[in-house]
Design a protein around this motif. Structure first.
Motif, PDB file in Angstrom:
ATOM      1  N   ILE A  14       0.857  -1.187   0.000  1.00 29.51           N
ATOM      2  CA  ILE A  14       0.000   0.000   0.000  1.00 29.51           C
ATOM      3  C   ILE A  14       0.892   1.236   0.000  1.00 29.51           C
ATOM      4  CG2 ILE A  14      -1.923   1.175   1.131  1.00 29.51           C
ATOM      5  CD1 ILE A  14      -2.544  -1.700   0.260  1.00 29.51           C
ATOM      6  N   TYR A  15       0.590   2.183  -0.862  1.00 26.52           N
ATOM      7  CA  TYR A  15       1.410   3.398  -0.959  1.00 26.52           C
ATOM      8  C   TYR A  15       0.515   4.579  -1.305  1.00 26.52           C
ATOM      9  CZ  TYR A  15       0.930   2.924  -6.034  1.00 26.52           C
ATOM     10  OH  TYR A  15       0.423   2.842  -7.297  1.00 26.52           O
ATOM     11  N   TYR A  16       1.077   5.775  -1.219  1.00 19.89           N
ATOM     12  CA  TYR A  16       0.335   6.969  -1.598  1.00 19.89           C
ATOM     13  C   TYR A  16       0.659   7.301  -3.048  1.00 19.89           C
ATOM     14  CZ  TYR A  16      -1.538  11.682  -1.734  1.00 19.89           C
ATOM     15  OH  TYR A  16      -2.249  12.810  -2.075  1.00 19.89           O
ATOM     16  N   ASP A  17      -0.376   7.367  -3.891  1.00 20.45           N
ATOM     17  CA  ASP A  17      -0.180   7.681  -5.299  1.00 20.45           C
ATOM     18  C   ASP A  17      -0.294   9.191  -5.489  1.00 20.45           C
ATOM     19  OD1 ASP A  17      -1.036   8.173  -8.183  1.00 20.45           O
ATOM     20  OD2 ASP A  17      -0.590   6.025  -8.253  1.00 20.45           O
ATOM     21  N   ALA A  18       0.835   9.811  -5.818  1.00 16.32           N
ATOM     22  CA  ALA A  18       0.877  11.269  -5.936  1.00 16.32           C
ATOM     23  C   ALA A  18       0.096  11.774  -7.146  1.00 16.32           C
ATOM     24  CB  ALA A  18       2.325  11.741  -6.017  1.00 16.32           C
ATOM     25  N   THR A  19       0.003  10.953  -8.193  1.00 16.06           N
ATOM     26  CA  THR A  19      -0.724  11.370  -9.397  1.00 16.06           C
ATOM     27  C   THR A  19      -2.219  11.503  -9.119  1.00 16.06           C
ATOM     28  OG1 THR A  19       0.885  10.283 -10.819  1.00 16.06           O
ATOM     29  CG2 THR A  19      -1.248  10.797 -11.795  1.00 16.06           C
ATOM     30  N   PHE A  20      -2.788  10.492  -8.462  1.00 19.61           N
ATOM     31  CA  PHE A  20      -4.230  10.499  -8.199  1.00 19.61           C
ATOM     32  C   PHE A  20      -4.573  10.998  -6.797  1.00 19.61           C
ATOM     33  CE2 PHE A  20      -3.607   7.329 -11.561  1.00 19.61           C
ATOM     34  CZ  PHE A  20      -4.496   7.820 -12.506  1.00 19.61           C
ATOM     35  N   LYS A  21      -3.529  11.288  -6.011  1.00 17.22           N
ATOM     36  CA  LYS A  21      -3.704  11.870  -4.675  1.00 17.22           C
ATOM     37  C   LYS A  21      -4.607  11.011  -3.778  1.00 17.22           C
ATOM     38  CE  LYS A  21      -2.798  16.639  -6.066  1.00 17.22           C
ATOM     39  NZ  LYS A  21      -2.216  16.262  -7.362  1.00 17.22           N
ATOM     40  N   CYS A  22      -4.259   9.730  -3.728  1.00 21.33           N
ATOM     41  CA  CYS A  22      -4.990   8.821  -2.843  1.00 21.33           C
ATOM     42  C   CYS A  22      -4.105   7.620  -2.526  1.00 21.33           C
ATOM     43  CB  CYS A  22      -6.292   8.358  -3.489  1.00 21.33           C
ATOM     44  SG  CYS A  22      -6.066   7.355  -4.982  1.00 21.33           S
ATOM     45  N   ASP A  23      -4.495   6.868  -1.497  1.00 21.70           N
ATOM     46  CA  ASP A  23      -3.789   5.624  -1.198  1.00 21.70           C
ATOM     47  C   ASP A  23      -4.054   4.619  -2.313  1.00 21.70           C
ATOM     48  OD1 ASP A  23      -2.699   6.501   1.185  1.00 21.70           O
ATOM     49  OD2 ASP A  23      -4.403   5.808   2.371  1.00 21.70           O
ATOM     50  N   ALA A  24      -3.083   3.748  -2.538  1.00 24.94           N
ATOM     51  CA  ALA A  24      -3.199   2.758  -3.612  1.00 24.94           C
ATOM     52  C   ALA A  24      -2.646   1.422  -3.142  1.00 24.94           C
ATOM     53  CB  ALA A  24      -2.450   3.229  -4.856  1.00 24.94           C
ATOM     54  N   ALA A  25      -3.242   0.345  -3.651  1.00 24.69           N
ATOM     55  CA  ALA A  25      -2.752  -1.012  -3.410  1.00 24.69           C
ATOM     56  C   ALA A  25      -2.196  -1.543  -4.723  1.00 24.69           C
ATOM     57  CB  ALA A  25      -3.875  -1.917  -2.909  1.00 24.69           C
ATOM     58  N   LYS A  26      -0.968  -2.000  -4.706  1.00 24.05           N
ATOM     59  CA  LYS A  26      -0.334  -2.548  -5.910  1.00 24.05           C
ATOM     60  C   LYS A  26      -0.395  -4.064  -5.862  1.00 24.05           C
ATOM     61  CE  LYS A  26       3.938  -2.573  -8.600  1.00 24.05           C
ATOM     62  NZ  LYS A  26       5.345  -2.098  -8.667  1.00 24.05           N
ATOM     63  N   LEU A  27      -0.978  -4.673  -6.911  1.00 20.03           N
ATOM     64  CA  LEU A  27      -1.094  -6.129  -6.986  1.00 20.03           C
ATOM     65  C   LEU A  27       0.027  -6.728  -7.811  1.00 20.03           C
ATOM     66  CD1 LEU A  27      -4.881  -6.873  -7.651  1.00 20.03           C
ATOM     67  CD2 LEU A  27      -3.727  -6.297  -5.510  1.00 20.03           C
ATOM     68  N   LEU A  28       0.613  -7.791  -7.284  1.00 22.39           N
ATOM     69  CA  LEU A  28       1.545  -8.637  -8.030  1.00 22.39           C
ATOM     70  C   LEU A  28       0.792  -9.897  -8.445  1.00 22.39           C
ATOM     71  CD1 LEU A  28       4.703  -8.272  -5.754  1.00 22.39           C
ATOM     72  CD2 LEU A  28       4.262  -7.147  -7.948  1.00 22.39           C
ATOM     73  N   PRO A  29       1.347 -10.701  -9.356  1.00 22.13           N
ATOM     74  CA  PRO A  29       0.677 -11.950  -9.745  1.00 22.13           C
ATOM     75  C   PRO A  29       0.348 -12.814  -8.524  1.00 22.13           C
ATOM     76  CG  PRO A  29       2.489 -11.505 -11.229  1.00 22.13           C
ATOM     77  CD  PRO A  29       2.588 -10.484 -10.135  1.00 22.13           C
TER      78      PRO A  29
END
Length: 203
Positions: A14-29
Motif C-alpha cells: 500500500i502506498y500513496y499515489d501522488a498522481t491520483f492523490k490517494c492511497d493505492a494497493a499494488k497487486l503482483l501476480p
C-alpha cells in the motif's frame, strides 16, 4: 473454502499515489485486494488477467491478478487443476466482497489482460486461455460484465477505483525492462509446482 498450496494472497503493498492523490494497493501476480475506501488498486498485466468486481450500490470493490497453470496432460476439462485454480482465484475475491457487505445481485465486473506476451507454454496461448476462462466464469455466475479489454499482444497497466467503478487502462507498447515477463514466468513456475487440491465451497 479449504485449499492446499493456495497461491492467491491479499496484497500488502500500500502506498500513496501522488498522481491520483490517494492511497493505492499494488497487486503482483497471485494477489488480490478489496476495499470500501476512496483508494486505487493498480496492477500490470501481461498474460495474466484481472477481474475488477464491485457492488455498484455500496461501492465496495476489489481486483484480483491471476493466471491459469499450464495444464500439461490435464487438458481443459472443467475439473482440471488449472480450471479449479482459476475458480479459486475468482471465488476468493467474490466471497471476501460478500463478507464485507456486498450483495451478489449488485455485483458487476470489468476484466482485463490475457495478452500474448509469455512464450514457452505447452498448451495454447496462456493469455487466451486466461481471457476465455474469466469470461466463462462470469457468464456461469450470471455476473454482468460492463467492460473488458482482453487478448492482444500488449501488456497493460490497470488502475481501478472501487468506490466509483472507474478504470483506466494503459497499453504498454514498449517494455523498458524484462521485469514483467520475469515476474509472470516465476509465477507460472510456482503454479506448476503447487497444484491446487482440496475442497471448495461456493456460495
Amino acid at each position: 473454502m479449504s485449499w492446499e498450496a493456495a497461491e492467491e494472497h491479499f496484497a500488502s503493498n500500500i502506498y500513496y499515489d501522488a498522481t491520483f492523490k490517494c492511497d493505492a494497493a499494488k497487486l503482483l501476480p497471485g494477489e488480490y485486494y478489496y476495499t470500501d475506501k476512496e483508494m486505487l488498486i493498480v496492477t500490470v498485466l501481461g498474460s495474466c488477467v484481472s477481474a475488477c468486481i464491485r457492488d455498484r450500490v455500496k461501492g465496495i470493490g476489489g481486483m484480483n491478478h491471476f493466471m491459469l497453470p499450464d495444464p500439461g496432460g490435464d487438458g481443459d476439462s472443467p475439473v482440471s487443476p488449472s480450471m479449479r485454480y482459476g475458480t479459486y482465484a475468482m471465488e476468493i475475491l467474490i466471497n471476501d466482497l460478500l463478507k464485507a457487505g456486498a450483495k451478489r445481485e449488485n455485483l458487476e465486473a470489468k476484466v482485463f489482460g490475457g495478452g500474448n506476451v509469455l512464450k514457452g507454454f505447452s498448451s495454447i496461448n496462456v493469455g487466451e486461455r486466461n481471457a476465455q476462462f474469466v469470461r466463462d466464469f462470469l457468464r456461469a455466475e450470471r455476473m454482468r460484465v460492463v467492460a473488458e479489454d482482453l487478448n492482444d499482444v500488449y501488456p497493460r497497466k490497470v488502475y481501478f477505483f472501487p468506490r466509483t467503478g472507474k478504470v483506466l487502462v494503459r497499453k504498454i507498447k514498449e517494455l523498458r525492462n524484462s521485469t514483467l515477463a520475469q515476474r509472470e514466468a516465476e509465477y507460472a513456475s510456482r503454479l506448476k509446482v503447487n497444484t491446487v487440491c482440496g475442497e471448495i465451497d461456493l456460495f
